[in-house]
Every structure is written in structure tokens, then in C-alpha cells.
Design a protein around this motif. Structure first.
Motif, short mmCIF file in Angstrom:
data_model
loop_
_atom_site.label_atom_id
_atom_site.label_comp_id
_atom_site.label_asym_id
_atom_site.label_seq_id
_atom_site.Cartn_x
_atom_site.Cartn_y
_atom_site.Cartn_z
N THR A 184 0.85 -1.20 0.00
CA THR A 184 0.00 0.00 0.00
C THR A 184 0.88 1.24 0.00
OG1 THR A 184 -0.10 0.19 2.41
CG2 THR A 184 -1.77 -1.21 1.35
N MET A 185 0.28 2.35 -0.36
CA MET A 185 1.01 3.62 -0.27
C MET A 185 1.41 3.89 1.17
SD MET A 185 1.30 4.81 -3.38
CE MET A 185 1.23 6.57 -3.77
N GLU A 186 0.55 3.51 2.09
CA GLU A 186 0.84 3.72 3.52
C GLU A 186 2.07 2.92 3.94
OE1 GLU A 186 -1.32 3.24 7.91
OE2 GLU A 186 -2.31 2.52 6.10
N SER A 187 2.15 1.65 3.49
CA SER A 187 3.28 0.82 3.90
C SER A 187 4.59 1.32 3.28
CB SER A 187 3.04 -0.64 3.53
OG SER A 187 3.02 -0.84 2.12
N ILE A 188 4.51 1.82 2.06
CA ILE A 188 5.71 2.38 1.43
C ILE A 188 6.15 3.64 2.16
CG2 ILE A 188 6.64 3.41 -0.68
CD1 ILE A 188 4.71 1.61 -2.25
N ALA A 189 5.19 4.50 2.50
CA ALA A 189 5.53 5.74 3.21
C ALA A 189 6.18 5.43 4.55
CB ALA A 189 4.26 6.58 3.40
#
Length: 201
Positions: free
Chosen positions: A39-44
């Protein structure tokens, strides 16, 4: 706001350096969790930044993943061997390229078949071209130029398709098997296919 002098100052990242670190984090997350769970959250979180920082550069996760895979490919060049002979140069180059790029091909294929194709709306051929370029394993012309200078190869008489052949076959094997071709296969490509064509040119 009062800062704690005992704590190291947070390093500010900008421009190309920041983008490179974001893409590296996206690649690492892709390798560790797979495309479907990424997810974008996990990458961030892995990049120690915020989601808006990602969204300012990539509109969604599939575009970020495409960019991360391309970034991995572009930042892992394979050194050109110089053994003093065309045959051993080519054997060394094909071996090094296939071993270096096998993880890239495996991750790219896994992403494509676990949702990247559906999310982007692209065809398999379009995804292949974006991830791998028109020639993901291009022959390094310096290798052939040295052989030409030594008298082992006549570049004026050898068709480009013949020069591309060893690399095209390794690319095919990587796509089909997602692992480096065996040593016997690389020897066969060079000794049974390529060198007879070159010597007959």
C-alpha cells in the motif's frame, strides 16, 4: 518548539535523492510483501515519510510500483567484462547479466500477475515494454567493438540481429523460467549458435 540536543537531527531529503530513496523503499516493500499487499501507507512508513509526499509524485500505487521496478533496473548496471577474447567476454557478460537481473524479472512478473496488469489497465506487452524497455538485455557494443578491433568480429558484415541474439535468448529464458539460465545453456548459446553465425558472416 524545543528540540532535544541528544537526538540526531532529522535529515531533510530533496529532489532526486528523495525520489531515489522513495523508489528504493517501494522496491523493498514490493519484494518483502508482494504487490497485492503493498500500500502507499506501507511504502511511506518504510521510507519514513508521509503518503502525501508519495502522491505528489505518483497518483497511485501501480504507477509507483512501475517506477520502482524501472528504478531498480536502471540502478543495477552490470560491469562489462574484459577477458581479452570475444567468447569469454560474452560468456562472462551473459552470466553476469542473467544473475543480476533474475530477481528483477521474478519480481516484475509476480507483480504483473498479482494485480498490476488489472490495476494499470495495460496489456501484458505494454507492461513488459514499460518494465523492461524494448531491449532489457542490450548487448554492450563496447564488447563487440573490442572484438572487432582484435579481428575476431567484422561489425560491418555482422547483422544487428546476430549481435542481439545471445541477449535475446537469455531474456527469453529469464522471462520463461524466472531464474538464470544454466551454465550449459549459456555455453550452447555462445558456442552452438552465436559464434558459428559470426564466423560465417
Amino acid at each position: 518548539m524545543i528540540t532535544d540536543p541528544s537526538q540526531p537531527a532529522r535529515r531533510r531529503r530533496h529532489g532526486k535523492q528523495l525520489e531515489s530513496e522513495l523508489l528504493t523503499a517501494a522496491w523493498d516493500e514490493l519484494v518483502e510483501t508482494g504487490y497485492a499487499r503493498l500500500t502507499m501507507e506501507s511504502i511511506a512508513a518504510r521510507a519514513r515519510t508521509s503518503e502525501p509526499v508519495l502522491y505528489r509524485r505518483w497518483p497511485n500505487k501501480d504507477q509507483l510500483v512501475l517506477a520502482a521496478i524501472q528504478h531498480y533496473r536502471d540502478t543495477h548496471p552490470v560491469p562489462l567484462p574484459d577477458t581479452g577474447a570475444l567468447r569469454t567476454d560474452l560468456l562472462a557478460q551473459l552470466t553476469a547479466v542473467s544473475e543480476a537481473l533474475a530477481p528483477y524479472f521474478a519480481i516484475a512478473a509476480a507483480a504483473a500477475f498479482s494485480g498490476l496488469l488489472a490495476d494499470t489497465g495495460l496489456t501484458p506487452a505494454q507492461v513488459r515494454d514499460q518494465l523492461m524497455g524494448a531491449h532489457p538485455l542490450p548487448p554492450d557494443r563496447a564488447l563487440y567493438q573490442r572484438a572487432h578491433d582484435r579481428g575476431e568480429l567484422d561489425l560491418k558484415r555482422t547483422p544487428a540481429a546476430v549481435l542481439d541474439l545471445p541477449f535475446d535468448l537469455v531474456r527469453h529464458d529469464l522471462l520463461m523460467n524466472l531464474q538464470p539460465p544454466p551454465r550449459a545453456r549459456i555455453l550452447s548459446i555462445v558456442d552452438d549458435l552465436f559464434l558459428p553465425l559470426v564466423r560465417g558472416a
